[in-house]
Design an enzyme around this catalytic site. Structure first.
Site, PDB file in Angstrom:
ATOM      1  N   LYS A 112       0.820  -1.209   0.000  1.00  0.00           N
ATOM      2  CA  LYS A 112       0.000   0.000   0.000  1.00  0.00           C
ATOM      3  C   LYS A 112       0.864   1.274   0.000  1.00  0.00           C
ATOM      4  O   LYS A 112       0.452   2.308  -0.494  1.00  0.00           O
ATOM      5  CB  LYS A 112      -0.930   0.043   1.215  1.00  0.00           C
ATOM      6  CG  LYS A 112      -1.849  -1.159   1.396  1.00  0.00           C
ATOM      7  CD  LYS A 112      -2.940  -1.212   0.348  1.00  0.00           C
ATOM      8  CE  LYS A 112      -4.017  -2.239   0.653  1.00  0.00           C
ATOM      9  NZ  LYS A 112      -3.560  -3.622   0.544  1.00  0.00           N
TER      10      LYS A 112
HETATM   11  C1  LIG Z   1      -4.045  -4.781  -0.127  1.00  0.00           C
HETATM   12  C2  LIG Z   1      -3.176  -5.999  -0.181  1.00  0.00           C
HETATM   13  C3  LIG Z   1      -3.351  -7.003  -1.163  1.00  0.00           C
HETATM   14  C4  LIG Z   1      -4.463  -6.942  -2.181  1.00  0.00           C
HETATM   15  O1  LIG Z   1      -4.262  -5.960  -3.147  1.00  0.00           O
HETATM   16  P1  LIG Z   1      -5.492  -5.443  -4.047  1.00  0.00           P
HETATM   17  O2  LIG Z   1      -4.949  -4.309  -4.803  1.00  0.00           O
HETATM   18  O3  LIG Z   1      -6.563  -5.041  -3.070  1.00  0.00           O
HETATM   19  O4  LIG Z   1      -5.919  -6.586  -4.892  1.00  0.00           O
HETATM   20  C5  LIG Z   1      -2.478  -8.069  -1.160  1.00  0.00           C
HETATM   21  N1  LIG Z   1      -1.503  -8.187  -0.242  1.00  0.00           N
HETATM   22  C6  LIG Z   1      -1.310  -7.259   0.722  1.00  0.00           C
HETATM   23  C7  LIG Z   1      -0.232  -7.456   1.728  1.00  0.00           C
HETATM   24  C8  LIG Z   1      -2.126  -6.127   0.785  1.00  0.00           C
HETATM   25  O5  LIG Z   1      -1.926  -5.206   1.765  1.00  0.00           O
END
Ligand SMILES: *Cc1c(COP(=O)(O)O)cnc(C)c1O
Length: 494
Positions: A112
């Site tokens: 993120k």
């Molecule tokens: C948010 C997240 C995901 C999923 O990503 P999306 O863009 O929502 O598909 C996968 N792994 C981690 C560690 C995340 O924080």
């Protein structure tokens, strides 16, 4: 000509990039999509010698055409600096013939950070460009990772403040401590007595209240969203796929123009959609493998063409992928429906009212570059151990889901494959260590496990973890799920 953005539910709602970033969601409830996906024309040779920041500029200038070069470069250099623990920003690591694209070197050690470190800059620049003088109040509901990454991104950013709601008893102890120790005069964190859905619903209600918006405006405030549906989060995620391709050339693993595959551990469909955009811009990607955990709505969708959220919600060791409504899939639906906003709207309304929809055979044909895969909890654990035993490399559970799908579906394809590695194992230490040796690590505290992980991996303990060992808790607000709006009004002094 700068690319304009249109709503997936109403083609006529067209806005500029900076307006789309400010608004987050279109007024009709649709998502903003670029009216055309721009193509890039960088020579492979040149791409392979570009830094992360240079690559970011080449990609983002095509999507954020109403930003000047100076504005965009200031955003990029403000975001991708020594907040990341490596100058590479997103290193590509080869293990056992697969290439792990490590997206967890930012401040909160999850992927993120790749987008949430630049969003505050894009947001404040957009506000300036559109002569918005109000303070931008970021309102977010989180089940863990997004909350902390958004808090870290917006902390002490002039002209903004951020309020995060999380389910008091629904996040991991490390995730909660990360949020409650967040510094910054403009940050507030509130635990609610309720679950994540309650938090999400409460936030949406406030977003949609015209009466609240009016009173806020009188006091010089307006809401915005740091949620993954904001194009200010989507576009920065395209960058690392382009960068990874350049790194593969640089490391002599592929020649320019050679096709690669990507495997992405998926929840809200934002990360993999960015890879799809990269492919449509001209990056030579053959297959996009969408990896799910036991909440395998997307696997079923890619197998059958039917999206069905009417099923039990399963709590897994990869909580950021525990999701039954993948919001960003709406953008893919819009593209495969031939940019038909009426059709998209009808399918999304069916999802809301009946909990399911089915796409047409013509739409399914356009999905041939996607394949769905999934890993059960048992398979996720076994794969962590297998990769550790074979290569000494330690995966977090989310990345392990993708890695399992790689071994299952892509390993023998003969095409070089990049796996999006979305979190540091330190963020999910207990699940990881128990997958490696349950008996040995049973009964240890979270921080004892952190030290054990450090011993067996030799990977330095990230600052994000060291900080929360001793950091004081500075947020203690808790409210009932029905009291969320009152809490916001108190915080803002309305
Ligand atoms: C948010 C997240 C995901 C999923 O990503 P999306 O863009 O929502 O598909 C996968 N792994 C981690 C560690 C995340 O924080």
């Amino acid at each position: 000509m700068a690319v304009m953005y249109e709503s997936t539910r109403n083609k006529k709602e067209r806005v500029s990039a900076s307006q789309a970033i400010l608004k987050g969601l279109a007024e009709d409830g649709g998502l903003y999509v670029p009216e055309t996906i721009p193509s890039f024309d960088i020579e492979w040779e040149k791409l392979s010698s570009m830094t992360y920041q240079e690559t970011a500029y080449e990609v983002m200038k095509l999507f954020f055409g109403d930003f000047t070069e100076e504005e965009l470069k200031a955003c990029i250099h403000g975001a991708y600096d020594d907040k990341f623990d490596t100058g590479e920003i997103a290193p590509l690591v080869k293990k056992d013939n697969a290439y792990y694209l490590e997206l967890f070197h930012g401040r909160t050690i999850a992927f993120k950070d790749m987008a949430l470190s630049i969003l505050p800059y894009l947001m404040t620049t957009s506000a300036k460009k559109n002569h918005v003088n109000n303070e931008i109040v970021i309102l977010t509901a989180t089940s863990g990772d997004t909350g902390k990454a958004a808090l870290a991104g917006f902390a002490d950013v002039p002209g903004t403040s951020i309020i995060v709601f999380y389910p008091k008893n629904g996040v991991s102890p490390i995730q909660e401590k990360q949020m409650l120790t967040q510094k910054g005069e403009n940050t507030d964190v509130v635990g609610i007595i309720g679950n994540f859905d309650d938090a999400q619903t409460g936030v949406k209600k406030m977003f949609n209240s015209a009466e609240l918006a009016k009173r806020m405006n009188e006091k010089g405030f307006q809401f915005s969203s740091a949620n993954s549906i904001n194009i200010g989060r989507l576009v920065p995620q395209i960058v690392y796929y382009v960068y990874a391709y350049g790194q593969l050339i640089k490391q002599g693993e592929i020649s320019g123009g050679e096709k690669i595959n990507v495997v992405v551990p998926t929840g809200n469909f934002g990360n993999i959609l960015a890879a799809y955009y990269a492919k449509n811009m001209g990056l030579p990607i053959e297959m996009l493998y969408c990896a799910s955990n036991e909440n395998k709505v997307l696997y079923d969708f890619f197998c059958t063409g039917k999206y069905d959220r009417k099923r039990e919600f399963i709590l897994t060791s990869s909580p950021s992928m525990d999701i039954l409504i993948s919001s960003n899939l709406e953008r893919l639906i819009y593209h495969i429906a031939g940019e038909d906003s009426d059709k998209t709207k009808a399918l999304m309304e069916a999802l809301a009212s009946q909990g399911e929809y089915e796409i047409t055979p013509a739409m399914r044909e356009k999905l041939s570059c996607f394949a769905g895969g999934y890993a059960t909890e048992e398979e996720t654990k076994k794969n962590i151990k297998k990769v550790y035993d074979g290569t000494n490399y330690i995966l977090d559970p989310h990345t392990s889901v993708a890695s399992h799908v790689y071994y299952d579906m892509a390993e023998t394809s003969g095409v070089k494959t990049v796996i999006a590695s979305t979190a540091s194992p330190y963020k999910f230490t207990r699940s990881v260590m128990e997958a490696i040796d349950k008996e040995k690590y049973d009964g240890m505290t979270d921080f004892e496990l952190v030290d054990e992980l450090n011993k067996i991996s030799g990977v330095k303990i990230p600052a994000a973890i060291e900080e929360i060992r001793t950091a004081p808790v500075v947020h203690q607000l808790v409210c009932d799920k029905d009291e969320m709006q009152n809490t916001v009004e108190n915080i803002l002094g309305l």
